[in-house]
Design a protein around this motif. Sequence first.
Motif, short mmCIF file in Angstrom:
data_model
loop_
_atom_site.label_atom_id
_atom_site.label_comp_id
_atom_site.label_asym_id
_atom_site.label_seq_id
_atom_site.Cartn_x
_atom_site.Cartn_y
_atom_site.Cartn_z
N TYR A 431 62.69 55.68 18.42
CA TYR A 431 63.39 55.22 20.05
C TYR A 431 62.82 53.97 20.43
CZ TYR A 431 58.40 56.28 21.27
OH TYR A 431 57.22 56.18 21.92
N ASN A 432 61.81 53.41 19.35
CA ASN A 432 61.09 52.09 19.77
C ASN A 432 61.92 51.08 19.05
OD1 ASN A 432 59.37 50.69 21.27
ND2 ASN A 432 57.81 50.60 19.61
N MET A 433 62.98 51.70 18.15
CA MET A 433 63.49 50.54 17.27
C MET A 433 64.58 49.83 17.96
SD MET A 433 61.84 50.38 14.38
CE MET A 433 62.79 49.56 13.61
N PRO A 434 65.03 48.61 17.84
CA PRO A 434 66.13 47.98 18.61
C PRO A 434 67.39 48.64 17.70
CG PRO A 434 64.89 46.37 17.21
CD PRO A 434 63.97 47.72 17.25
N LYS A 435 68.28 49.11 18.45
CA LYS A 435 69.57 49.61 17.94
C LYS A 435 70.61 48.65 17.09
CE LYS A 435 68.34 53.52 19.80
NZ LYS A 435 67.97 54.50 18.92
N ASP A 436 70.34 47.43 17.73
CA ASP A 436 71.33 46.31 17.13
C ASP A 436 70.48 45.52 16.18
OD1 ASP A 436 69.32 45.10 18.64
OD2 ASP A 436 70.69 44.18 19.83
N GLY A 437 69.26 45.84 15.71
CA GLY A 437 68.49 45.20 14.66
C GLY A 437 67.91 44.05 14.95
N THR A 438 67.82 43.73 16.24
CA THR A 438 67.36 42.36 16.83
C THR A 438 65.84 42.24 16.62
OG1 THR A 438 67.25 40.79 18.70
CG2 THR A 438 66.87 43.19 19.20
#
Length: 699
Positions: A431-438
């Motif tokens: 949940y703490n990871m950026p969904k867009d890979g930024t």
Amino acid sequence: MIPTEDASARKREIEEKLKQEQETLSFIRENLEKSDQQTKGMVSILSSFESRLMHLENSIIPVHKQTENLQRLQENVDKTLSCMDHVISYYHVAKDTDRIIREGPTGRLDEYLACIAKIQKAVEYFQDNNPDSPELNTVKARFEKGKELLEAEFRSLLTRYSKPVPPVLILDAISVDEELEVQEEVVLEHLPEAVLQDVICIAGWLVEYGRNQDFMNVYFQIRSNQLDRSIKGLKDHFRKNSASSGVLYSPAVQTKRKDTPTKKAPKRPGHDHDPRVKHPDVLSEKHGAASGKDDVLDVEIDSYIHSISAFVKLAQSEYALLAEIIPEHHQKKTFDSLIQEALDNLMLEGDNIVSAARRAIMRHDYSAVLTIFPILRHLKMNKAEFDSTLQGTAASTKNKLPTLITSMETIGAKALEEFADSIKNDPDKEYNMPKDGTVHELTSNAILFLQQLLDFHETAGAMLASQETSSSASSYTSEFNKRLLSTYICKVLGNLQLNLLSKSKVYEDSALSAIFLHNNYNYILKSLEKSELIQLVTVTQKRAENSYRELIEQQIQIYQHSWVKVTEHLTNRNMPVFQPGTKVRSSSRGGGLMIRTSNNQSLSVLQLKDKERQVIKDRFKGFNEGLEELCKIQKGWAIPDKEQRDFIRQAQRRVVSEAYRAFLHRCANISFTKNPEKYHKYRPEEVEEMIEKLFDTSA
């Protein structure tokens, strides 16, 4: 032979001279006789005078002696009367001085001290000549009363005229004008000149005749209170100005002061430029705090740093004042007592800052260490002047600042080490990871923290060195501190890299994982270069920059590999083989193929199998679906760096476009279906446009 005439003439000449000499001799004899007669007459006169003088002396001396005795008797009578008057005056001293003593010394100190002097002489007289007389007790009581009133006047003058130094004047005194080679000295006047002279006069009398040191206690208590009030007034000035206008410095010198003293290093009072530290909430694991809280914290830091400089300046001024009033052998002890309250309050506030930082570290709020850096740097820069000001005071007083510095260095070094460990151990939560890979928040936080360390690199290096136990650490050289800080930064970056690798595994899509690592590595590299952190890193890691470039290139290659499932449909593998320069078309009967030469002469007829036609259809279909799927997915991904984003797009567009154009060229003359538009959905230009919209959610 002499001629006869000449001899005669010669003879006559000699006779004439002889005659003259005889006449002269006779004249002399006559004069001698007269002189003898006059001498005899003078001797006779003198003998007569002597006789008469002796007769007169015999007559006058007895009278003279009688007169002398009478004069001596007169003098004795006068002296006796004078002594009697003097003694009698002692009996009237109490009465004569009663009104002046009762009214006190206010407004007429010289007259009052003259009365006290009279009373003191009366006391001494009675003690020496009549110790049992009741008058002695009277004048003693009057003397004690006079002394009490003098002590009261001393207290009254100090209390009435001692005022806190205005904050504006303090800021002027501790500020440094960079444009002036010779700084204008600001004089802090604690007492009006006339009052000061009265205080000095009273203190001098109390030292000589008062027989006690109570007035020194009064002095340090009153001046200590004013010193503490001056520093508190400066703090209030900061709070009020920050709340109203954000102006933290004296309006009297706005035209010449370029910055607040905190911004000189802190210039902080008398030092090099200190960039204002911000304490972003992102450095803390506790989010959502109001930005106003950071502003308040900045004001408190500025206030404390200014208070330290103000204390030094005010303490120096107090010592100069004290030296005029207090006896030399009591000056150090009185000064020590005078500064205790203000110094203890400053040290307590410093201890509270350390305690707050310690609690924040326990909450994993490592931004708290940033509050210590400007304060610690300012304390260390002012330590020499601080020690000089406190020279001669008790050891416990002189050790307070070094103890605070040690505490700050210890808690600061602990925060740095725990921050490095927290970077390494930050949990991998989906949940703490950026969904867009930024860029991950952890990366931006870590880099921001390191960038802010750059503003205090000397302080941070010394802080780390203070915790070293090796022999090389004992020198605390600038180069040694720099290497320690470089090693620390490399450690944080290494921990960050390991954590990012671990976090990237949370993504199921390896391409998104590559984009994530690419963005973070690129962000780290760009941030290092922009903030000049790279110079610190290369002190111990010469290839750091090249290493990050290699990591970035590696992730780009991994990302590009994700397009293989699209471009593999455009390869020659399992494709039907045709002779160059021929045209292949479907026959009107059963899908047979007739091969013709370029002059349209029939050479042979080839029959395409259904499987071969299906291969071509599947290639088109696989390419179309793969292209649409990747573009749809990767359109929502992010590459914040425009240069990198354009580079990756162009590289991918070139690879896919070239492969697609070659594939279309191979299939251009093949009629493998009655509905070619169903399979040949995109022109090469359209494919390029689709790839150009990658990493752009607004497209």
